[in-house]
Structures are given as C-alpha cells and as structure tokens.
Design an enzyme around this catalytic site. Structure first.
Site, mmCIF file in Angstrom:
data_model
loop_
_atom_site.group_PDB
_atom_site.id
_atom_site.type_symbol
_atom_site.label_atom_id
_atom_site.label_comp_id
_atom_site.label_asym_id
_atom_site.label_seq_id
_atom_site.Cartn_x
_atom_site.Cartn_y
_atom_site.Cartn_z
ATOM 1 N N ASP A 98 63.098 37.344 48.599
ATOM 2 C CA ASP A 98 63.383 35.923 48.783
ATOM 3 C C ASP A 98 64.812 35.540 48.403
ATOM 4 O OD1 ASP A 98 63.445 35.638 45.943
ATOM 5 O OD2 ASP A 98 61.293 35.277 45.908
ATOM 6 N N ARG A 112 68.926 31.613 47.760
ATOM 7 C CA ARG A 112 67.480 31.623 47.431
ATOM 8 C C ARG A 112 66.748 30.983 48.593
ATOM 9 N NH1 ARG A 112 62.661 31.752 46.617
ATOM 10 N NH2 ARG A 112 61.600 31.826 44.589
ATOM 11 N N ASP A 153 58.105 32.587 47.657
ATOM 12 C CA ASP A 153 58.340 33.335 46.417
ATOM 13 C C ASP A 153 57.809 34.747 46.641
ATOM 14 O OD1 ASP A 153 59.092 33.932 43.879
ATOM 15 O OD2 ASP A 153 57.631 32.646 42.867
ATOM 16 N N GLU A 183 58.538 40.219 42.546
ATOM 17 C CA GLU A 183 59.717 40.809 41.940
ATOM 18 C C GLU A 183 59.701 42.321 42.185
ATOM 19 O OE1 GLU A 183 62.018 38.939 40.657
ATOM 20 O OE2 GLU A 183 60.880 37.067 40.707
ATOM 21 N N ARG A 236 72.189 29.482 42.586
ATOM 22 C CA ARG A 236 71.916 29.963 43.934
ATOM 23 C C ARG A 236 71.737 28.789 44.900
ATOM 24 N NH1 ARG A 236 66.774 33.610 42.443
ATOM 25 N NH2 ARG A 236 66.236 31.540 41.631
#
Length: 269
Positions: free
Chosen positions: A82, A152, A157, A160, A194
């Site tokens: 993302d 971003r 989302d 990670e 961002r």
C-alpha cells in the site's frame, strides 16, 4: 525556454535534444496562452492535442489537492502493498517553479564536477540532492532532475512485510506499477509525511485491483467508499489472496500489538 533549459542537467547536443527542450518549454505554457500565441502567428489552434482520461477522472474529484504524474516507479521503491516512493520530473509544469535555487546550483555544480572527472565531489552533491528530496534519474538516454514523493495508497491497508501474505501483497503491487508511470490524485498528507492518494496506472485504478485480488484490506476507518467495501467482500467470498487464509490478521491490529509489545519491553528494561 530559460526555465526548461535550467531544469536540464546537460545542454542539448543533437537536433533531437533541442526538439525535446522546445517541447518541454511549450508544455510549461498554459493552453490558453499557447492558443493566443498560435492565433497571433495564424497557426491552427485545432492542432493542439487534447487530453484523454479513459477511466481516470475527467475533472479533479472533490477533495483532491493536486495531481502527480510520476516517472516509472522502481520495483525497489515499492515498500509493501500500500505504499511506494515515486519521482516526478522537474520538467513537469507543476514542479518546475518549486525547485529551490540551491538545488539548481547543486545540479550545475555536479555537472561541472563530472566534466572535470571529480567523481568524489559529484557523488557528494548527489547525496546532498537526495537529502533535499531530489534525485537525478536517467530517463530516455538523458539525465532528469526529479522530486521525491513518498506515497500512501488511500483507502486500503496491506499486510506488513513481516506478516503472513505481506510479501505476496508487495509483489502484487510491483506487478501493477513496477517500471510504469503513475498518476496520483493527492488528497492529504499523513503523520509520517506520506502523500495519501488514489493511484492510476495506464488508466487502471490500482486500489481497485489490490482489493479485488485480495491483496489488501479495505481501510474502513479512513475511507467509507462503498465500492471499496464491495470489492473487498467479493475477494473474501472468492477466497482470493490473503482471504485464502481462514482468519487473516488485520494489519492495524498487528501494528497495535507490535507497539504494545515494544512499550512493554521498554518498561521492563
């Protein structure tokens, strides 16, 4: 013309280089002003090209602060599913007037250092440019001064990299935008500096593809668009991407747990 010339890192050496310089100079002129120039010299105004938006918004959506037209995105600049780092050429009319004088001076000094084969000085200046948020990029057999933007993606989302399916999500985004130019509709800037925006590549809406492929979650807390919820639900129902897992962990929950664990470790120590 002077502004277009100053944004180059080296003078034109061939007729093709000179033609590109003229084209960039004309591109910095507003369409209405260019039409006036053409009319004054009795040139046909109809010869001016018109923009084609295809699936991209034909006008700026409500809330958009500005638009970025990036150079091709490096694969290594795509941090996860993302977010990524993009560069915009300073020959772009929206960027040319923003370049600080000291950046122009560093570019000129670097060019001179390279001509004198003082590569140590040239590399030092390149490092200073990076710290100022700029980079000299090789594009179409020439060097282009570009400004760095950390992006971003709005409304999604992704896992990670340390999470299950994190690497797969990153790879999915690489396949969509890696090595390609993007158009970014910027809405905001987050707490990490961002730029938050909607991403288009070859007229394809990238968030839509990430959600439909099951490569990211709909970030409902910050984005209420119903189509995002629908795309995510369709991917979940079809067990695509991260939804192939029975109970995938939400990225925001994972980050919260990581923060709590770090704070607990600090208190113990």
């Amino acid at each position: 013309m002077l502004e277009a010339y100053s944004n180059r890192t080296s003078p034109p050496k061939t007729p093709a280089d000179a033609a590109q310089l003229i084209a960039r100079a004309l591109n910095m002129i507003q369409r209405t002003e260019l039409e006036g120039i053409l009319e004054f010299y009795n040139f046909p105004v109809s010869s001016l090209p018109t923009a084609s938006s295809k699936h991209q918004p034909s006008s700026l959506p409500e809330g958009v602060q500005f638009v970025l037209n990036t150079l091709p995105v490096y694969d290594k600049c795509i941090g996860d599913g993302d977010g990524f780092t993009a560069y915009v050429s300073t020959t772009d009319p929206s960027e040319s007037a923003k370049v600080p004088l000291e950046v122009h001076e560093m570019v000129i000094e670097r060019t001179q250092a390279r001509k004198c084969r003082d590569y140590h000085r040239a590399n030092a200046l390149q490092s200073s440019l990076h710290k100022a948020g700029y980079k000299i990029i090789s594009s179409s057999d020439e060097e282009v001064l570009a400004r760095k933007y950390r992006i971003r993606m709005r409304g999604i989302d992704a896992p990670e990299l340390s999470m299950p399916y994190g690497k797969e999500s990153q790879n999915a985004l690489v396949k969509l935008i890696g090595g390609k130019s993007t158009r970014i509709y910027v809405y905001d800037q987050d707490q990490f500096g961002r730029y938050v925006g909607d991403i288009y590549c070859n007229s394809v809406f990238i968030q839509e593809q990430m959600l439909k492929g099951g490569h990211a979650w709909h970030y409902r807390t910050y984005d209420k668009r119903p189509e995002f919820a629908r795309w995510a639900s369709e991917a979940r129902a079809a067990n695509r991407g991260l939804w192939a897992s029975e109970n995938p962990e939400k990225p925001w929950d994972w980050r919260r747990d990581q923060r709590n664990a770090r704070q607990g470790a600090i208190q113990v120590s």
